[in-house]
Design a protein around this motif. Structure first.
Motif, PDB file in Angstrom:
ATOM      1  N   ALA A  33       0.837  -1.202   0.000  1.00  0.00           N
ATOM      2  CA  ALA A  33       0.000   0.000   0.000  1.00  0.00           C
ATOM      3  C   ALA A  33       0.867   1.246   0.000  1.00  0.00           C
ATOM      4  O   ALA A  33       0.597   2.207  -0.739  1.00  0.00           O
ATOM      5  N   VAL A  34       1.909   1.251   0.824  1.00  0.00           N
ATOM      6  CA  VAL A  34       2.799   2.414   0.893  1.00  0.00           C
ATOM      7  C   VAL A  34       3.521   2.615  -0.432  1.00  0.00           C
ATOM      8  O   VAL A  34       3.630   3.738  -0.943  1.00  0.00           O
ATOM      9  N   GLU A  35       3.997   1.542  -1.026  1.00  0.00           N
ATOM     10  CA  GLU A  35       4.668   1.638  -2.324  1.00  0.00           C
ATOM     11  C   GLU A  35       3.715   2.169  -3.390  1.00  0.00           C
ATOM     12  O   GLU A  35       4.098   2.997  -4.234  1.00  0.00           O
ATOM     13  N   THR A  36       2.470   1.713  -3.348  1.00  0.00           N
ATOM     14  CA  THR A  36       1.480   2.175  -4.318  1.00  0.00           C
ATOM     15  C   THR A  36       1.180   3.649  -4.125  1.00  0.00           C
ATOM     16  O   THR A  36       1.060   4.408  -5.101  1.00  0.00           O
ATOM     17  N   ALA A  37       1.067   4.084  -2.872  1.00  0.00           N
ATOM     18  CA  ALA A  37       0.818   5.499  -2.587  1.00  0.00           C
ATOM     19  C   ALA A  37       1.963   6.362  -3.100  1.00  0.00           C
ATOM     20  O   ALA A  37       1.743   7.422  -3.712  1.00  0.00           O
ATOM     21  N   GLN A  38       3.181   5.929  -2.851  1.00  0.00           N
ATOM     22  CA  GLN A  38       4.333   6.694  -3.319  1.00  0.00           C
ATOM     23  C   GLN A  38       4.381   6.750  -4.839  1.00  0.00           C
ATOM     24  O   GLN A  38       4.737   7.777  -5.422  1.00  0.00           O
ATOM     25  N   ARG A  39       4.000   5.668  -5.474  1.00  0.00           N
ATOM     26  CA  ARG A  39       3.990   5.631  -6.942  1.00  0.00           C
ATOM     27  C   ARG A  39       2.852   6.491  -7.497  1.00  0.00           C
ATOM     28  O   ARG A  39       3.025   7.195  -8.509  1.00  0.00           O
ATOM     29  N   ASN A  40       1.687   6.453  -6.845  1.00  0.00           N
ATOM     30  CA  ASN A  40       0.543   7.241  -7.308  1.00  0.00           C
ATOM     31  C   ASN A  40       0.757   8.738  -7.148  1.00  0.00           C
ATOM     32  O   ASN A  40       0.185   9.533  -7.901  1.00  0.00           O
ATOM     33  N   HIS A  41       1.544   9.109  -6.136  1.00  0.00           N
ATOM     34  CA  HIS A  41       1.708  10.522  -5.796  1.00  0.00           C
ATOM     35  C   HIS A  41       3.195  10.878  -5.722  1.00  0.00           C
ATOM     36  O   HIS A  41       3.720  11.185  -4.652  1.00  0.00           O
ATOM     37  N   PRO A  42       3.893  10.850  -6.849  1.00  0.00           N
ATOM     38  CA  PRO A  42       5.354  11.020  -6.828  1.00  0.00           C
ATOM     39  C   PRO A  42       5.814  12.392  -6.339  1.00  0.00           C
ATOM     40  O   PRO A  42       6.947  12.528  -5.864  1.00  0.00           O
ATOM     41  N   ASP A  43       4.968  13.402  -6.444  1.00  0.00           N
ATOM     42  CA  ASP A  43       5.340  14.749  -6.002  1.00  0.00           C
ATOM     43  C   ASP A  43       4.676  15.120  -4.681  1.00  0.00           C
ATOM     44  O   ASP A  43       4.545  16.302  -4.351  1.00  0.00           O
ATOM     45  N   SER A  44       4.278  14.116  -3.936  1.00  0.00           N
ATOM     46  CA  SER A  44       3.519  14.343  -2.703  1.00  0.00           C
ATOM     47  C   SER A  44       4.322  15.104  -1.658  1.00  0.00           C
ATOM     48  O   SER A  44       5.535  14.924  -1.522  1.00  0.00           O
ATOM     49  N   GLN A  45       3.601  15.920  -0.885  1.00  0.00           N
ATOM     50  CA  GLN A  45       4.181  16.566   0.286  1.00  0.00           C
ATOM     51  C   GLN A  45       4.005  15.705   1.536  1.00  0.00           C
ATOM     52  O   GLN A  45       4.556  16.029   2.594  1.00  0.00           O
ATOM     53  N   ALA A  46       3.245  14.618   1.418  1.00  0.00           N
ATOM     54  CA  ALA A  46       3.055  13.708   2.552  1.00  0.00           C
ATOM     55  C   ALA A  46       4.223  12.726   2.639  1.00  0.00           C
ATOM     56  O   ALA A  46       4.836  12.374   1.633  1.00  0.00           O
ATOM     57  N   GLN A  47       4.487  12.274   3.849  1.00  0.00           N
ATOM     58  CA  GLN A  47       5.503  11.244   4.067  1.00  0.00           C
ATOM     59  C   GLN A  47       4.789   9.918   4.291  1.00  0.00           C
ATOM     60  O   GLN A  47       4.071   9.749   5.280  1.00  0.00           O
ATOM     61  N   TYR A  48       4.998   8.972   3.383  1.00  0.00           N
ATOM     62  CA  TYR A  48       4.365   7.657   3.487  1.00  0.00           C
ATOM     63  C   TYR A  48       5.341   6.675   4.128  1.00  0.00           C
ATOM     64  O   TYR A  48       6.485   6.542   3.684  1.00  0.00           O
ATOM     65  N   VAL A  49       4.874   6.008   5.182  1.00  0.00           N
ATOM     66  CA  VAL A  49       5.738   5.084   5.914  1.00  0.00           C
ATOM     67  C   VAL A  49       4.967   3.816   6.263  1.00  0.00           C
ATOM     68  O   VAL A  49       3.741   3.829   6.381  1.00  0.00           O
ATOM     69  N   VAL A  50       5.708   2.742   6.416  1.00  0.00           N
ATOM     70  CA  VAL A  50       5.128   1.478   6.888  1.00  0.00           C
ATOM     71  C   VAL A  50       5.170   1.487   8.408  1.00  0.00           C
ATOM     72  O   VAL A  50       6.230   1.692   9.012  1.00  0.00           O
ATOM     73  N   ALA A  51       4.023   1.289   9.042  1.00  0.00           N
ATOM     74  CA  ALA A  51       3.958   1.263  10.501  1.00  0.00           C
ATOM     75  C   ALA A  51       2.717   0.499  10.927  1.00  0.00           C
ATOM     76  O   ALA A  51       1.761   0.355  10.159  1.00  0.00           O
ATOM     77  N   ASP A  52       2.738   0.036  12.166  1.00  0.00           N
ATOM     78  CA  ASP A  52       1.654  -0.752  12.750  1.00  0.00           C
ATOM     79  C   ASP A  52       0.978   0.080  13.827  1.00  0.00           C
ATOM     80  O   ASP A  52       1.642   0.548  14.761  1.00  0.00           O
ATOM     81  N   LEU A  53      -0.315   0.294  13.708  1.00  0.00           N
ATOM     82  CA  LEU A  53      -1.058   1.068  14.701  1.00  0.00           C
ATOM     83  C   LEU A  53      -0.843   0.520  16.102  1.00  0.00           C
ATOM     84  O   LEU A  53      -0.736   1.283  17.074  1.00  0.00           O
ATOM     85  N   PHE A  54      -0.756  -0.795  16.241  1.00  0.00           N
ATOM     86  CA  PHE A  54      -0.624  -1.411  17.560  1.00  0.00           C
ATOM     87  C   PHE A  54       0.795  -1.298  18.119  1.00  0.00           C
ATOM     88  O   PHE A  54       1.008  -1.529  19.310  1.00  0.00           O
ATOM     89  N   ASN A  55       1.764  -0.982  17.268  1.00  0.00           N
ATOM     90  CA  ASN A  55       3.162  -0.839  17.707  1.00  0.00           C
ATOM     91  C   ASN A  55       3.761   0.407  17.071  1.00  0.00           C
ATOM     92  O   ASN A  55       4.802   0.361  16.431  1.00  0.00           O
ATOM     93  N   GLN A  56       3.086   1.530  17.278  1.00  0.00           N
ATOM     94  CA  GLN A  56       3.487   2.783  16.655  1.00  0.00           C
ATOM     95  C   GLN A  56       4.755   3.338  17.309  1.00  0.00           C
ATOM     96  O   GLN A  56       5.043   3.052  18.486  1.00  0.00           O
ATOM     97  N   PRO A  57       5.543   4.114  16.573  1.00  0.00           N
ATOM     98  CA  PRO A  57       6.766   4.692  17.137  1.00  0.00           C
ATOM     99  C   PRO A  57       6.488   5.532  18.385  1.00  0.00           C
ATOM    100  O   PRO A  57       5.477   6.255  18.450  1.00  0.00           O
ATOM    101  N   ALA A  58       7.359   5.453  19.348  1.00  0.00           N
ATOM    102  CA  ALA A  58       7.169   6.166  20.611  1.00  0.00           C
ATOM    103  C   ALA A  58       7.057   7.671  20.405  1.00  0.00           C
ATOM    104  O   ALA A  58       6.323   8.365  21.130  1.00  0.00           O
TER     105      ALA A  58
END
Length: 226
Positions: free
Chosen positions: A98-123
């Motif tokens: 999904a993240v790879e697809t988002a980055q490919r769909n929006h190559p000039d995006s201002q958003a940062q797309y990252v792989v993460a788990d809601l249940f183990n989100q970064p501190a």
């Protein structure tokens, strides 16, 4: 392209993960199958969710110098809307495809797309975001996991921050056992339970017909952390 009904395909893929006691693994399986043309992601409409668009139009928030996070961002359409409103936007999904697809769909995006788990989100995400957008992620999880997921969503909201939740609605009296997911739509009580997090209060709750199915309804709730 698969001729299988998208909703049936997603349920089949989800049930295969559930039988392996992997309730979140089906997201990657679904997005991977979609990338291969073997399935369709039912909630990926190629545009931002209409209820989120309406919320921005009505609220007119100023995202300048503010942070936002989009939970379960999928292929990125909601995140692009948020980023376009000026927010420094983090968009995450548990599915690498999904993240790879988002980055490919929006190559000039201002958003940062990252792989993460809601249940183990970064501190460092704890109470870090001025705007938190949760659309259809909690309802895509088995009912037994929803309370924990709701708690994790609330932990992302910064003091003074806003949480917007959009979800399919179900009747308050319908027993959990009668709900064959995914999705597992949320009752009003479940929507209100987002406010069980400390200092997070419900300020608006609307129920409206689904944009794609007038016989179904959707919740849109707005919460504020004091």
């Amino acid at each position: 392209m698969s001729e299988e009904d998208p909703d049936l395909a997603s349920r089949r893929i989800a049930h295969e993960s559930l039988t392996r006691d992997d309730p979140t693994g089906w997201f990657e399986n679904l997005y991977s199958a979609a990338a291969d043309g073997a399935a369709v992601v039912p909630w990926d409409r190629g545009t931002a969710n209409p209820l989120l668009t309406e919320w921005f139009e009505a609220s007119e928030p100023n995202g300048t110098s503010k942070t936002a996070v989009v939970i379960g961002a999928g292929t990125g359409w909601d995140a692009e809307l948020v980023a376009d409103r000026g927010y420094q936007t983090t968009a995450f999904d548990i599915s690498p495809t999904a993240v790879e697809t988002a980055q490919r769909n929006h190559p000039d995006s201002q958003a940062q797309y990252v792989v993460a788990d809601l249940f183990n989100q970064p501190a460092e995400w704890q109470h870090a975001f001025d705007l938190v957008v949760e659309i259809y992620t909690v309802q895509a999880l088995p009912i037994a996991l929803q309370a924990t997921a709701i708690q994790k969503v609330g932990e992302l909201v910064a003091p003074g921050g806003t949480l917007v939740v959009i979800a399919s609605a179900r009747a308050e009296g319908q027993p959990d056992a009668e709900v064959e997911g995914p999705p597992w739509p949320l009752t009003k009580a479940t929507i209100r339970s987002f406010a069980s997090a400390p200092d997070l209060r419900l300020i608006e709750l609307d129920e409206s017909p689904s944009p794609s199915n007038p016989t179904a309804t959707r919740w849109r709730a707005e919460f504020l952390r004091d």
